[in-house]
Design a protein around this motif. Structure first.
Motif, mmCIF file in Angstrom:
data_model
loop_
_atom_site.group_PDB
_atom_site.id
_atom_site.type_symbol
_atom_site.label_atom_id
_atom_site.label_comp_id
_atom_site.label_asym_id
_atom_site.label_seq_id
_atom_site.Cartn_x
_atom_site.Cartn_y
_atom_site.Cartn_z
ATOM 1 N N PRO A 110 -12.599 28.135 -10.159
ATOM 2 C CA PRO A 110 -12.397 27.101 -11.201
ATOM 3 C C PRO A 110 -12.766 27.594 -12.600
ATOM 4 O O PRO A 110 -12.015 27.369 -13.557
ATOM 5 N N GLY A 111 -13.902 28.271 -12.725
ATOM 6 C CA GLY A 111 -14.333 28.781 -14.025
ATOM 7 C C GLY A 111 -13.444 29.896 -14.540
ATOM 8 O O GLY A 111 -13.175 29.993 -15.744
ATOM 9 N N ILE A 112 -12.967 30.753 -13.625
ATOM 10 C CA ILE A 112 -12.051 31.827 -14.011
ATOM 11 C C ILE A 112 -10.749 31.246 -14.557
ATOM 12 O O ILE A 112 -10.241 31.671 -15.596
ATOM 13 N N ASN A 113 -10.209 30.246 -13.857
ATOM 14 C CA ASN A 113 -8.958 29.623 -14.296
ATOM 15 C C ASN A 113 -9.139 28.880 -15.615
ATOM 16 O O ASN A 113 -8.250 28.909 -16.480
ATOM 17 N N PHE A 114 -10.284 28.233 -15.802
ATOM 18 C CA PHE A 114 -10.571 27.547 -17.067
ATOM 19 C C PHE A 114 -10.621 28.556 -18.213
ATOM 20 O O PHE A 114 -10.068 28.317 -19.292
ATOM 21 N N THR A 115 -11.253 29.706 -17.964
ATOM 22 C CA THR A 115 -11.384 30.736 -18.999
ATOM 23 C C THR A 115 -10.031 31.332 -19.362
ATOM 24 O O THR A 115 -9.727 31.530 -20.545
ATOM 25 N N SER A 116 -9.197 31.602 -18.366
ATOM 26 C CA SER A 116 -7.908 32.244 -18.624
ATOM 27 C C SER A 116 -6.945 31.328 -19.361
ATOM 28 O O SER A 116 -5.978 31.807 -19.976
ATOM 29 N N LYS A 117 -7.199 30.018 -19.334
ATOM 30 C CA LYS A 117 -6.294 29.074 -19.995
ATOM 31 C C LYS A 117 -6.946 28.439 -21.225
ATOM 32 O O LYS A 117 -6.505 28.645 -22.362
ATOM 33 N N LYS A 118 -7.991 27.673 -21.041
ATOM 34 C CA LYS A 118 -8.581 26.908 -22.144
ATOM 35 C C LYS A 118 -9.327 27.794 -23.137
ATOM 36 O O LYS A 118 -9.230 27.589 -24.352
ATOM 37 N N ILE A 119 -10.082 28.762 -22.632
ATOM 38 C CA ILE A 119 -10.798 29.667 -23.533
ATOM 39 C C ILE A 119 -9.806 30.500 -24.327
ATOM 40 O O ILE A 119 -9.993 30.775 -25.521
ATOM 41 N N LYS B 70 -21.216 22.498 -13.171
ATOM 42 C CA LYS B 70 -21.371 22.694 -11.730
ATOM 43 C C LYS B 70 -20.088 23.267 -11.128
ATOM 44 O O LYS B 70 -20.127 24.129 -10.248
ATOM 45 N N LYS B 71 -18.959 22.797 -11.651
ATOM 46 C CA LYS B 71 -17.663 23.240 -11.144
ATOM 47 C C LYS B 71 -17.269 24.606 -11.699
ATOM 48 O O LYS B 71 -16.774 25.474 -10.967
ATOM 49 N N ASN B 72 -17.478 24.821 -13.009
ATOM 50 C CA ASN B 72 -16.952 26.009 -13.680
ATOM 51 C C ASN B 72 -18.002 27.067 -14.048
ATOM 52 O O ASN B 72 -17.636 28.164 -14.474
ATOM 53 N N GLY B 73 -19.286 26.709 -13.901
ATOM 54 C CA GLY B 73 -20.365 27.575 -14.385
ATOM 55 C C GLY B 73 -20.339 28.985 -13.840
ATOM 56 O O GLY B 73 -20.480 29.960 -14.606
ATOM 57 N N ALA B 74 -20.148 29.137 -12.529
ATOM 58 C CA ALA B 74 -20.190 30.472 -11.913
ATOM 59 C C ALA B 74 -19.078 31.363 -12.460
ATOM 60 O O ALA B 74 -19.304 32.529 -12.805
ATOM 61 N N GLY B 75 -17.874 30.810 -12.562
ATOM 62 C CA GLY B 75 -16.744 31.595 -13.066
ATOM 63 C C GLY B 75 -16.898 31.940 -14.536
ATOM 64 O O GLY B 75 -16.586 33.060 -14.955
#
Length: 335
Positions: free
Chosen positions: A56-65, A5-10
């Motif tokens: 949130p999803g963009i930031n998760f992708t740029s770091k964790k992914i 819900k938080k990161n899905g769109a990004g």
């Protein structure tokens, strides 16, 4: 459920950019998927006036992914095979890596460029382009614009090298073995090493591609000590500036440990290509996906305006690496 819900769109936006970028990278390997994804991301972010739901999803992708991609990269590295076949090139590799890092440091001092940009350009030029930048960026806490800028610089000289080096090698009278070492040590990205070696093979009816690829993979091993040294340095610097105590456990990035473990597993268990090849491909795709997030967080106008100093740094690193690679071959009696 809350995570999606938080990161899905990004995450979905990054995926939608990554898929065509990956396909374009396959079609034009000398450019590569990461460069396409950064460019598309930067264009999309100019159109999106409000990225609140995507952030949130963009930031998760740029770091964790991005960190996950580095871990999967380890499954493509059989340490025993790489060192056995690439040991001849080790003196040249160590010399070129040292040269690039020293030049990057000198340019940092002379041009007063951002320290993270200098590190990323130096590491990316000397080790393995985008993969080295992907591994190093989280360790030194580089922001997305610094990553995008360094990737762009590396891309520029990748393309030039792939186009110029076969003719340069022929003009210098390099042997097939010599050109394999030259391409493997002086070109920083796998796709450009492949392009240059393939062009050489086509002109000289030789088989230097495999040798150049092995040298390139041997260079990739330098990710491990470089990231560890940078992590310790960064942690000690934080201790001095912030007064926090130094901790080796905290300094050592866990994703690098998992990268090493993946390499060890591949080496000990002799994982077949049927297992490692898909994991390597997944690693490449995740890097492309992470680069799309970095593009989405990058101001293209600011990137162009501040780009000349990193480009000059990259140029000096590139010239220095090429010169030292040829000089070491001459000293070792290979050329």
């Amino acid at each position: 459920m809350n995570f999606f819900k938080k990161n899905g769109a990004g995450l979905l936006l990054c995926l939608l950019i990554a898929i065509p970028s990956w396909l374009l990278g396959k079609a034009v390997p000398v450019v590569g998927g990461p460069v396409f994804s950064i460019l598309i991301g930067m264009i999309v972010t100019l159109i999106l006036t409000d990225k609140t739901v995507f952030s949130p999803g963009i930031n998760f992708t740029s770091k964790k992914i991005l960190q996950t991609a580095v871990v999967f990269l380890g499954f493509g590295m059989n340490l025993t095979e790489i060192l056995a076949k690439g040991k001849q090139s080790l003196p040249i590799i160590l010399s070129t890596i040292t040269t690039s890092l020293v030049i990057a440091f000198i340019m940092y001092k002379i041009l007063h460029i951002n320290s993270n940009s200098a590190v990323l350009v130096g590491v990316g030029s000397s080790i393995c382009g985008g993969s080295a930048i992907a591994a190093t960026a989280p360790v030194i806490r580089a922001d997305d614009e610094e990553i995008a800028q360094s990737i762009s610089v590396i891309f520029l000289f990748n393309v030039i090298a792939a186009l110029v080096f076969p003719s340069l090698g022929a003009a210098l009278g390099l042997t097939n073995e010599g050109f394999g070492l030259f391409a493997g040590t002086a070109i920083n990205d796998t796709s450009s090493v492949t392009a240059a070696a393939t062009a050489w093979d086509g002109i000289h009816a030789s088989n230097t591609l495999e040798a150049a690829a092995i040298v390139k993979m041997t260079r990739t091993l330098a990710i491990i000590p470089i990231t560890l040294v940078l992590a310790i340095y960064k942690s000690r610097k934080s201790k001095n500036t912030e007064g926090s105590s130094f901790s080796l456990k905290r300094a050592f990035p866990m994703f690098v440990l998992f990268f090493v473990l993946a390499s060890v597993v591949t080496t000990i268990f002799h994982l077949p290509a049927g297992v490692t090849a898909p994991l390597k491909e997944l690693s490449k795709f995740l890097i492309i996906m992470a680069m799309s997030a970095i593009g989405l967080n990058t101001n293209i106008v600011k990137l162009v305006r501040t780009g000349m100093k990193p480009i000059l740094t990259g140029f000096c690193c590139w010239i220095g690496i090429a010169f030292v690679s040829l000089m070491m071959q001459h000293i070792l009696g290979i050329w």
